[in-house]
Write an enzyme that holds these catalytic residues in place. Structure first.
Site, PDB file in Angstrom:
ATOM      1  N   ASP A  13      52.616  21.097  -5.777  1.00 12.44           N
ATOM      2  CA  ASP A  13      53.803  20.304  -5.458  1.00 12.44           C
ATOM      3  C   ASP A  13      53.622  18.812  -5.737  1.00 12.44           C
ATOM      4  O   ASP A  13      54.199  17.958  -5.063  1.00 12.44           O
ATOM      5  CB  ASP A  13      54.218  20.499  -3.981  1.00 12.44           C
ATOM      6  CG  ASP A  13      54.483  21.957  -3.672  1.00 12.44           C
ATOM      7  OD1 ASP A  13      54.896  22.679  -4.591  1.00 12.44           O
ATOM      8  OD2 ASP A  13      54.281  22.364  -2.521  1.00 12.44           O
ATOM      9  N   LYS A  16      54.948  18.332 -10.866  1.00 14.74           N
ATOM     10  CA  LYS A  16      54.701  18.800 -12.239  1.00 14.74           C
ATOM     11  C   LYS A  16      56.011  19.030 -13.001  1.00 14.74           C
ATOM     12  O   LYS A  16      56.163  18.620 -14.141  1.00 14.74           O
ATOM     13  CB  LYS A  16      53.877  20.108 -12.207  1.00 14.74           C
ATOM     14  CG  LYS A  16      52.499  19.938 -11.570  1.00 14.74           C
ATOM     15  CD  LYS A  16      51.762  21.254 -11.452  1.00 14.74           C
ATOM     16  CE  LYS A  16      52.339  22.202 -10.447  1.00 14.74           C
ATOM     17  NZ  LYS A  16      52.193  21.800  -9.036  1.00 14.74           N
ATOM     18  N   GLY A  17      56.959  19.716 -12.314  1.00 14.97           N
ATOM     19  CA  GLY A  17      58.228  20.041 -12.969  1.00 14.97           C
ATOM     20  C   GLY A  17      58.925  18.795 -13.479  1.00 14.97           C
ATOM     21  O   GLY A  17      59.385  18.742 -14.622  1.00 14.97           O
ATOM     22  N   GLY A  40      57.237  26.459  -7.375  1.00  9.46           N
ATOM     23  CA  GLY A  40      58.602  25.934  -7.280  1.00  9.46           C
ATOM     24  C   GLY A  40      58.569  24.556  -7.903  1.00  9.46           C
ATOM     25  O   GLY A  40      57.980  23.634  -7.335  1.00  9.46           O
ATOM     26  N   GLY A 302      60.464  26.811   1.533  1.00 10.67           N
ATOM     27  CA  GLY A 302      61.119  25.932   2.502  1.00 10.67           C
ATOM     28  C   GLY A 302      60.222  25.552   3.674  1.00 10.67           C
ATOM     29  O   GLY A 302      60.660  24.844   4.589  1.00 10.67           O
TER      30      GLY A 302
HETATM   31  P1  GDP Z   1      55.800  20.747  -8.489  1.00 13.45           P
HETATM   32  O1  GDP Z   1      55.618  22.089  -7.867  1.00 13.45           O
HETATM   33  O2  GDP Z   1      54.511  20.084  -8.817  1.00 13.45           O
HETATM   34  O3  GDP Z   1      56.739  20.761  -9.661  1.00 13.45           O
HETATM   35  O4  GDP Z   1      56.479  19.823  -7.358  1.00 13.45           O
HETATM   36  P2  GDP Z   1      57.674  20.255  -6.380  1.00 13.45           P
HETATM   37  O5  GDP Z   1      58.941  20.263  -7.137  1.00 13.45           O
HETATM   38  O6  GDP Z   1      57.333  21.476  -5.619  1.00 13.45           O
HETATM   39  O7  GDP Z   1      57.597  19.083  -5.326  1.00 13.45           O
HETATM   40  C1  GDP Z   1      57.730  17.751  -5.682  1.00 13.45           C
HETATM   41  C2  GDP Z   1      58.923  17.164  -4.884  1.00 13.45           C
HETATM   42  O8  GDP Z   1      58.872  15.771  -4.953  1.00 13.45           O
HETATM   43  C3  GDP Z   1      60.255  17.580  -5.464  1.00 13.45           C
HETATM   44  O9  GDP Z   1      61.195  17.650  -4.410  1.00 13.45           O
HETATM   45  C4  GDP Z   1      60.582  16.416  -6.394  1.00 13.45           C
HETATM   46  O10 GDP Z   1      61.977  16.265  -6.608  1.00 13.45           O
HETATM   47  C5  GDP Z   1      60.022  15.261  -5.627  1.00 13.45           C
HETATM   48  N1  GDP Z   1      59.513  14.141  -6.432  1.00 13.45           N
HETATM   49  C6  GDP Z   1      58.862  14.175  -7.623  1.00 13.45           C
HETATM   50  N2  GDP Z   1      58.450  12.943  -7.958  1.00 13.45           N
HETATM   51  C7  GDP Z   1      58.846  12.115  -6.972  1.00 13.45           C
HETATM   52  C8  GDP Z   1      58.683  10.705  -6.727  1.00 13.45           C
HETATM   53  O11 GDP Z   1      58.067   9.968  -7.488  1.00 13.45           O
HETATM   54  N3  GDP Z   1      59.218  10.220  -5.570  1.00 13.45           N
HETATM   55  C9  GDP Z   1      59.876  10.999  -4.687  1.00 13.45           C
HETATM   56  N4  GDP Z   1      60.360  10.436  -3.589  1.00 13.45           N
HETATM   57  N5  GDP Z   1      60.056  12.316  -4.884  1.00 13.45           N
HETATM   58  C10 GDP Z   1      59.522  12.873  -6.002  1.00 13.45           C
HETATM   59  P1  IMO Z   2      53.619  24.764  -7.326  1.00 14.84           P
HETATM   60  O1  IMO Z   2      53.478  25.266  -8.742  1.00 14.84           O
HETATM   61  C1  IMO Z   2      52.040  24.610  -3.298  1.00 14.84           C
HETATM   62  C2  IMO Z   2      49.889  28.148  -1.866  1.00 14.84           C
HETATM   63  C3  IMO Z   2      50.515  28.974  -0.751  1.00 14.84           C
HETATM   64  C4  IMO Z   2      49.282  29.500  -0.070  1.00 14.84           C
HETATM   65  C5  IMO Z   2      48.331  29.756  -1.239  1.00 14.84           C
HETATM   66  C6  IMO Z   2      48.328  31.198  -1.733  1.00 14.84           C
HETATM   67  O2  IMO Z   2      55.027  24.632  -6.894  1.00 14.84           O
HETATM   68  O3  IMO Z   2      52.808  23.543  -7.110  1.00 14.84           O
HETATM   69  P2  IMO Z   2      50.026  32.693  -3.103  1.00 14.84           P
HETATM   70  O4  IMO Z   2      51.479  32.985  -2.896  1.00 14.84           O
HETATM   71  O5  IMO Z   2      49.720  32.043  -4.407  1.00 14.84           O
HETATM   72  O6  IMO Z   2      49.174  33.894  -2.851  1.00 14.84           O
HETATM   73  O7  IMO Z   2      49.654  31.632  -1.951  1.00 14.84           O
HETATM   74  O8  IMO Z   2      48.765  28.906  -2.284  1.00 14.84           O
HETATM   75  N1  IMO Z   2      50.745  27.958  -3.056  1.00 14.84           N
HETATM   76  C7  IMO Z   2      51.331  26.791  -3.363  1.00 14.84           C
HETATM   77  N2  IMO Z   2      51.365  25.613  -2.691  1.00 14.84           N
HETATM   78  N3  IMO Z   2      52.630  24.719  -4.506  1.00 14.84           N
HETATM   79  C8  IMO Z   2      52.579  25.877  -5.195  1.00 14.84           C
HETATM   80  O9  IMO Z   2      53.034  25.976  -6.463  1.00 14.84           O
HETATM   81  C9  IMO Z   2      51.945  26.996  -4.612  1.00 14.84           C
HETATM   82  N4  IMO Z   2      51.736  28.265  -4.992  1.00 14.84           N
HETATM   83  C10 IMO Z   2      50.996  28.830  -4.028  1.00 14.84           C
HETATM   84  O10 IMO Z   2      51.289  28.159   0.103  1.00 14.84           O
HETATM   85  O11 IMO Z   2      48.703  28.491   0.727  1.00 14.84           O
HETATM   86 MG    MG Z   3      56.190  23.135  -6.128  1.00 12.34          MG
END
Ligand code: GDP
Ligand code: IMO
Ligand code: MG
Length: 423
Positions: A13, A16-17, A40, A302
């Site tokens: 999280d 990356k996206g 996600g 969530g």
């Molecule tokens: P990913 O799994 O690495 O793609 O990241 P996620 O989408 O799960 O979580 C990143 C969250 O941070 C998302 O809600 C993005 O919209 C938000 N986000 C990304 N870059 C920034 C930033 O520079 N500032 C803030 N406030 N939010 C960011």
């Molecule tokens: P993105 O790509 C954050 C975490 C789960 C759990 C552990 C194992 O959005 O960064 P799993 O379902 O893979 O067997 O869960 O890894 N986990 C993540 N945490 N971002 C993710 O993906 C994750 N994918 C799995 O919360 O602790």
């Molecule tokens: Mg994510």
């Protein structure tokens, strides 16, 4: 001709996206190489927020091909929902998306097995996303899995039934209270498989070889983060794939000598969702602020994300394991208004000072040692140029660059595509 990688350096999280979406214009192909719908990935532009789970984050750009590589595990039901959500956006999936025949399929019973395993673990559960990731990779390495290419073969239904029956007996063995209606789950599954078949299945390694021969450029999009890597993460509280750079080679068929840049992405603080050790985790007002301002809730489940200060011991480790050539710092905007900002620079471990990430990340034994920095009050989320940043913010950036010995090439100051400073 080159392949660049973009990988999360923390527990997922990192954003990356968002960054893959920003960088897509520079590449011909965007490819996911591991993980599955446990991911996600959030993209925001034109006032709309999109969350992708299986589909690579280049999908909103015309002219780029998005590949779901052999290292990915695919749940047809989640995939169908993802496609349906994207339908209003006029994407020609038959041209811009393709799936490796060697990617493995998540069956409904894989999801059930994931739930049964977690229930059986009680308090020591992994905190899995319950998407069936672990059981699917177990069948892959146990040589029992079913691959996308199998759907096209005449014995597919037999294969399916044999594996699902085996899973049902395994679920019984867990001896946990898990209620389910497999008939209903299977109805959804087989209808989703039909949808899946509308996307081209390809011999993806061959496709990649040809694209590289044609001087095309590829960005490999990691899922999860380095500290969730099956080998290098905080085992057993990890995911079931190699999230680190080497995973891109096995998950796509890219030879190591074709990899050029490795982009390592991190938040200006740390978060973790699910169970497992987190040395710099905070339980105070600072954590509350990070969670609230950063909107730290899992994009897939969530669930609230645990929050804490940046951990340089862990980050340096991730930089080394991946061979990061350029860093990207996200969410610095969330730290605006903090009087002091702390960074963990070493651990006190069993009474000794260590600066490496130890075998056992036992938070009972680890006491993080922090350096402190003055914060900044300004809202930086609307700034467009580096020279407009507060001095204290730039001091923080320079300190991290020096410590990590890698340049920070992108600073992100908000979730939107436009809130991105490329240096
Ligand atoms: P990913 O799994 O690495 O793609 O990241 P996620 O989408 O799960 O979580 C990143 C969250 O941070 C998302 O809600 C993005 O919209 C938000 N986000 C990304 N870059 C920034 C930033 O520079 N500032 C803030 N406030 N939010 C960011
Ligand atoms: P993105 O790509 C954050 C975490 C789960 C759990 C552990 C194992 O959005 O960064 P799993 O379902 O893979 O067997 O869960 O890894 N986990 C993540 N945490 N971002 C993710 O993906 C994750 N994918 C799995 O919360 O602790
Ligand atoms: Mg994510």
């Amino acid at each position: 001709m080159k392949v660049d990688l973009l990988l999360g350096l923390q527990w997922g999280d990192e954003g990356k996206g968002k960054i893959v979406d920003v960088l897509t214009k520079n590449y011909d192909i965007i490819a996911r190489f591991q993980g599955g719908p446990n991911a996600g990935h959030t993209l925001e532009f034109d006032g709309i927020k999109h969350v992708l789970h299986t589909i690579p984050s280049g999908i909103f750009h015309q002219n780029s091909i998005n590949l779901i590589g052999n290292g990915v595990v695919i749940d047809p039901v989640i995939f169908q929902k993802e496609i349906e959500k994207l339908e209003p956006f006029d994407i020609d999936f038959s041209k811009s998306l393709c799936i490796s025949r060697k990617a493995h399929i998540i069956l409904p019973t894989h999801r059930l097995l994931d739930a049964a395993s977690e229930l059986s673990k009680g308090k020591s559960k992994i905190g899995s996303t319950l998407k069936g990731i672990g059981p699917t990779y177990m069948d892959k390495t146990g040589r029992n899995g079913i691959r996308i290419g199998d759907i096209e073969l005449p014995d597919w239904m037999e294969k399916y039934r044999k594996l699902a029956n085996k899973h049902e007996s395994m679920i019984k063995n867990y001896n946990v209270d898990l209620q389910y209606n497999l008939k209903e789950l299977e109805e959804d599954f087989f209808s989703a498989v039909k949808k899946l078949k509308s996307i081209p299945f390809i011999d993806s390694e061959n496709f990649i070889f040809n694209q590289l021969d044609d001087e095309k450029t590829i960005l490999a999009e990691g899922a999860q983060g380095s500290l969730l890597d099956i080998d290098f993460g905080t085992y057993p509280y990890v995911t079931s794939s190699n999230t680190t750079a080497a995973g891109a080679c096995t998950g796509l068929g890219v030879p190591p000598n074709k990899i050029k840049d490795v982009f390592g992405i991190f938040k200006a603080y740390t978060t973790r969702v699910g169970s497992g050790p987190f040395p710099t985790e905070l339980f105070d007002k600072n954590a509350e602020t990070m969670s609230r301002v950063g909107n730290e809730f899992g994009a897939t489940t969530g669930r609230p994300r645990r929050c804490g200060w940046l951990d340089l011991v862990a980050l340096k480790y991730a930089v080394k394991v991946n061979g990061v050539t350029k860093l990207m710092m996200m969410k610095g905007d969330v730290l605006s208004g903090f009087k002091k900002i702390k960074v963990c620079t070493s651990y006190e471990y069993d009474g000794n000072i260590i600066d490496h990430f130890p075998f056992s990340v036992d938070t009972k034994k680890i006491k993080p040692i922090y350096s402190e920095f003055p914060g900044w009050d300004e809202d930086i989320s609307k700034l467009k140029e580096e020279k407009a940043f507060p001095k204290t913010f730039m001091n923080y950036v320079s300190f991290l660059e020096k410590e990590l010995n890698v340049p920070i090439a992108i600073i992100s100051v908000g979730p939107d595509r436009t809130q991105t400073i490329i240096r």
